[in-house]
Write a protein that holds these residues in place. Structure first.
Motif, PDB file in Angstrom:
ATOM      1  N   LEU A 218      -5.103  -7.906 -16.866  1.00 61.29           N
ATOM      2  CA  LEU A 218      -3.859  -8.073 -17.241  1.00 61.29           C
ATOM      3  C   LEU A 218      -4.169  -9.854 -16.467  1.00 61.29           C
ATOM      4  CD1 LEU A 218      -1.198  -5.731 -17.902  1.00 61.29           C
ATOM      5  CD2 LEU A 218      -3.218  -6.291 -19.068  1.00 61.29           C
ATOM      6  N   ASP A 219      -4.391  -9.751 -15.293  1.00 55.06           N
ATOM      7  CA  ASP A 219      -3.823 -11.323 -14.603  1.00 55.06           C
ATOM      8  C   ASP A 219      -5.027 -12.306 -14.144  1.00 55.06           C
ATOM      9  OD1 ASP A 219      -1.437  -9.858 -14.008  1.00 55.06           O
ATOM     10  OD2 ASP A 219      -2.080  -9.490 -12.341  1.00 55.06           O
ATOM     11  N   ASN A 220      -5.813 -11.942 -14.974  1.00 56.99           N
ATOM     12  CA  ASN A 220      -7.392 -12.304 -14.731  1.00 56.99           C
ATOM     13  C   ASN A 220      -8.087 -12.616 -16.389  1.00 56.99           C
ATOM     14  OD1 ASN A 220     -10.559 -12.996 -14.689  1.00 56.99           O
ATOM     15  ND2 ASN A 220     -10.336 -11.655 -12.536  1.00 56.99           N
ATOM     16  N   ARG A 221      -8.227 -14.599 -15.886  1.00 55.44           N
ATOM     17  CA  ARG A 221      -8.424 -15.410 -17.491  1.00 55.44           C
ATOM     18  C   ARG A 221      -9.941 -15.025 -17.271  1.00 55.44           C
ATOM     19  NH1 ARG A 221      -9.165 -16.391 -21.563  1.00 55.44           N
ATOM     20  NH2 ARG A 221      -8.281 -17.397 -23.178  1.00 55.44           N
ATOM     21  N   TYR A 222     -10.950 -14.586 -16.325  1.00 61.41           N
ATOM     22  CA  TYR A 222     -12.074 -14.942 -16.959  1.00 61.41           C
ATOM     23  C   TYR A 222     -13.186 -13.329 -16.699  1.00 61.41           C
ATOM     24  CZ  TYR A 222     -16.632 -17.998 -16.646  1.00 61.41           C
ATOM     25  OH  TYR A 222     -17.368 -18.688 -17.071  1.00 61.41           O
ATOM     26  N   VAL A 223     -12.796 -12.599 -17.542  1.00 64.97           N
ATOM     27  CA  VAL A 223     -13.294 -11.033 -17.426  1.00 64.97           C
ATOM     28  C   VAL A 223     -12.911 -11.048 -18.936  1.00 64.97           C
ATOM     29  CG1 VAL A 223     -13.358  -9.011 -16.937  1.00 64.97           C
ATOM     30  CG2 VAL A 223     -12.279 -10.881 -15.473  1.00 64.97           C
ATOM     31  N   THR A 224     -14.319 -10.103 -19.801  1.00 66.06           N
ATOM     32  CA  THR A 224     -14.129  -9.943 -21.016  1.00 66.06           C
ATOM     33  C   THR A 224     -15.658  -9.009 -21.434  1.00 66.06           C
ATOM     34  OG1 THR A 224     -13.405  -9.956 -23.545  1.00 66.06           O
ATOM     35  CG2 THR A 224     -14.656 -11.411 -21.834  1.00 66.06           C
ATOM     36  N   GLY A 225     -15.047  -8.294 -21.935  1.00 68.04           N
ATOM     37  CA  GLY A 225     -16.454  -6.645 -22.273  1.00 68.04           C
ATOM     38  C   GLY A 225     -17.204  -6.099 -21.090  1.00 68.04           C
ATOM     39  N   THR A 226     -16.213  -5.909 -20.841  1.00 69.51           N
ATOM     40  CA  THR A 226     -16.368  -5.303 -18.946  1.00 69.51           C
ATOM     41  C   THR A 226     -16.518  -4.014 -18.941  1.00 69.51           C
ATOM     42  OG1 THR A 226     -17.655  -5.073 -16.789  1.00 69.51           O
ATOM     43  CG2 THR A 226     -15.425  -5.950 -17.929  1.00 69.51           C
ATOM     44  N   THR A 227     -16.486  -2.947 -18.484  1.00 71.00           N
ATOM     45  CA  THR A 227     -16.629  -1.703 -18.014  1.00 71.00           C
ATOM     46  C   THR A 227     -15.366  -1.566 -16.770  1.00 71.00           C
ATOM     47  OG1 THR A 227     -17.196  -0.345 -19.986  1.00 71.00           O
ATOM     48  CG2 THR A 227     -16.572   0.887 -17.755  1.00 71.00           C
ATOM     49  N   LEU A 228     -15.181  -1.114 -16.527  1.00 67.62           N
ATOM     50  CA  LEU A 228     -14.321  -1.235 -14.811  1.00 67.62           C
ATOM     51  C   LEU A 228     -14.298  -0.043 -13.857  1.00 67.62           C
ATOM     52  CD1 LEU A 228     -13.068  -2.850 -11.893  1.00 67.62           C
ATOM     53  CD2 LEU A 228     -10.937  -2.612 -13.283  1.00 67.62           C
ATOM     54  N   PRO A 229     -15.042   1.096 -13.738  1.00 66.50           N
ATOM     55  CA  PRO A 229     -14.909   1.680 -13.351  1.00 66.50           C
ATOM     56  C   PRO A 229     -14.516   1.858 -11.536  1.00 66.50           C
ATOM     57  CG  PRO A 229     -16.919   1.070 -12.757  1.00 66.50           C
ATOM     58  CD  PRO A 229     -16.111  -0.047 -13.355  1.00 66.50           C
ATOM     59  N   VAL A 230     -12.928   3.427 -12.380  1.00 62.37           N
ATOM     60  CA  VAL A 230     -12.631   3.965 -10.988  1.00 62.37           C
ATOM     61  C   VAL A 230     -12.413   5.095 -10.582  1.00 62.37           C
ATOM     62  CG1 VAL A 230      -9.864   3.807 -10.068  1.00 62.37           C
ATOM     63  CG2 VAL A 230     -10.778   2.138 -11.942  1.00 62.37           C
ATOM     64  N   ASP A 231     -13.812   5.401 -10.019  1.00 66.22           N
ATOM     65  CA  ASP A 231     -14.411   6.292  -9.408  1.00 66.22           C
ATOM     66  C   ASP A 231     -14.799   6.807  -7.981  1.00 66.22           C
ATOM     67  OD1 ASP A 231     -16.788   5.445  -8.686  1.00 66.22           O
ATOM     68  OD2 ASP A 231     -17.394   5.498 -11.255  1.00 66.22           O
ATOM     69  N   GLY A 232     -14.019   6.084  -7.279  1.00 68.95           N
ATOM     70  CA  GLY A 232     -13.716   6.351  -5.711  1.00 68.95           C
ATOM     71  C   GLY A 232     -15.785   7.001  -5.409  1.00 68.95           C
ATOM     72  N   GLY A 233     -16.823   5.811  -6.196  1.00 72.79           N
ATOM     73  CA  GLY A 233     -18.089   5.893  -5.653  1.00 72.79           C
ATOM     74  C   GLY A 233     -18.890   6.970  -6.704  1.00 72.79           C
ATOM     75  N   ARG A 234     -18.475   7.952  -7.185  1.00 74.50           N
ATOM     76  CA  ARG A 234     -18.774   8.829  -7.879  1.00 74.50           C
ATOM     77  C   ARG A 234     -20.885   8.922  -8.003  1.00 74.50           C
ATOM     78  NH1 ARG A 234     -16.222  13.521 -11.243  1.00 74.50           N
ATOM     79  NH2 ARG A 234     -14.339  13.819 -10.201  1.00 74.50           N
ATOM     80  N   HIS A 235     -20.715   7.554  -8.765  1.00 70.13           N
ATOM     81  CA  HIS A 235     -22.592   7.352  -8.570  1.00 70.13           C
ATOM     82  C   HIS A 235     -22.892   7.528  -7.524  1.00 70.13           C
ATOM     83  CE1 HIS A 235     -20.447   3.699  -7.491  1.00 70.13           C
ATOM     84  NE2 HIS A 235     -22.071   3.079  -7.481  1.00 70.13           N
ATOM     85  N   LEU A 236     -22.406   7.443  -5.986  1.00 72.10           N
ATOM     86  CA  LEU A 236     -22.784   7.050  -4.917  1.00 72.10           C
ATOM     87  C   LEU A 236     -23.671   9.041  -4.787  1.00 72.10           C
ATOM     88  CD1 LEU A 236     -21.451   4.723  -3.471  1.00 72.10           C
ATOM     89  CD2 LEU A 236     -23.451   4.440  -4.443  1.00 72.10           C
ATOM     90  N   ARG A 237     -23.588   9.511  -5.138  1.00 74.79           N
ATOM     91  CA  ARG A 237     -23.526  11.529  -4.717  1.00 74.79           C
ATOM     92  C   ARG A 237     -24.489  11.797  -5.734  1.00 74.79           C
ATOM     93  NH1 ARG A 237     -20.751  12.300  -0.485  1.00 74.79           N
ATOM     94  NH2 ARG A 237     -18.721  12.615  -0.216  1.00 74.79           N
TER      95      ARG A 237
END
Length: 237
Positions: A218-237
């Motif tokens: 909401l506060d950033n003016r330069y981010v669009t069309g992206t996915t922000l993962p909030v997963d604790g680094g599951r892809h590292l397992r």
């Protein structure tokens, strides 16, 4: 802070409720949708949060919600598509019914709301206007036991790309993709231990990390069309 409200669908419980309350604490007007009446709603209403009942299970319910939303506010600062359902895969007719239901809740409702509430966002008059889709870690990984759920969340994630391109530069459109954020009421310590072991950070962080992620978008003016993962680094397992 904006004078135009932020809409959170599915805002009566869990992550949606937490974000609604935190936005309210920060001075933002908030509107939430909810599917059925529950005790927590009275507390939200007492804080000045506007609550609109909505059934996204069919097209008529979605259109009815959009009409009442327009009657409630002339503008929106942001839309957070948090409404969700969790149905396991089934057999036969039930499988098809479940898939159609998840498609309507996770894809059709956001699609129609994004199209028909665009004018509310454009009427905001603020330099920052956002749409945020809440998906799931499994959208990019798939799921053996929740195939329809994962597919419909993946479809929602894809809507981010199309709407971000279509609505730029006036409206930013992004995705937050959480993994295990908070336990359910009936989850025991054995389940919690297994859940913690799935992420590199080995924790169940609680809903605050989702609000922090939402605030970033909401506060950033330069981010669009992206996915922000909030997963604790599951892809590292």
């Amino acid at each position: 802070m904006s004078a135009s409200p932020i809409l959170i669908t599915g805002g009566a419980q869990r992550l949606g409720r937490h974000c609604a309350e935190r936005l309210c604490d920060d001075g933002h007007p908030v509107i939430i949708s909810y599917r059925r009446e529950r005790p927590a709603l009275e507390g939200l209403r007492a804080r000045g949060i506007v609550t609109l009942q909505a059934d996204f299970g069919d097209q008529a319910g979605i259109r009815d919600f959009i009409a009442r939303l327009r009657e409630t506010t002339p503008s929106l600062r942001a839309i957070v598509h948090n409404a969700s359902d969790w149905l396991p895969d089934a057999e036969g007719d039930e499988a098809a019914d479940n898939f159609e239901h998840l498609f309507r809740v996770h894809m059709l409702a956001p699609y129609m709301i994004n199209l028909e509430a665009r004018e509310l966002l454009e009427a905001c008059g603020e330099p920052l206007r956002d749409i945020v889709h809440m998906t799931d870690y499994v959208a990019s990984r798939g799921s053996r036991k929740h195939i329809a759920y994962a597919a419909s969340k993946a479809g929602l994630e894809n809507l981010t790309l199309s709407f971000a391109a279509r609505y730029a530069p006036a409206i930013q459109v992004n995705t937050i993709a959480p993994a295990m954020i908070m336990l359910g009421e009936n989850d025991d310590e054995a389940y919690a231990e297994k859940a913690r072991a799935k992420s590199a950070l080995a924790t169940i962080p609680g809903p605050g990390v989702i609000y922090e992620s939402l605030r970033y978008l909401l506060d950033n003016r330069y981010v669009t069309g992206t996915t922000l993962p909030v997963d604790g680094g599951r892809h590292l397992r």
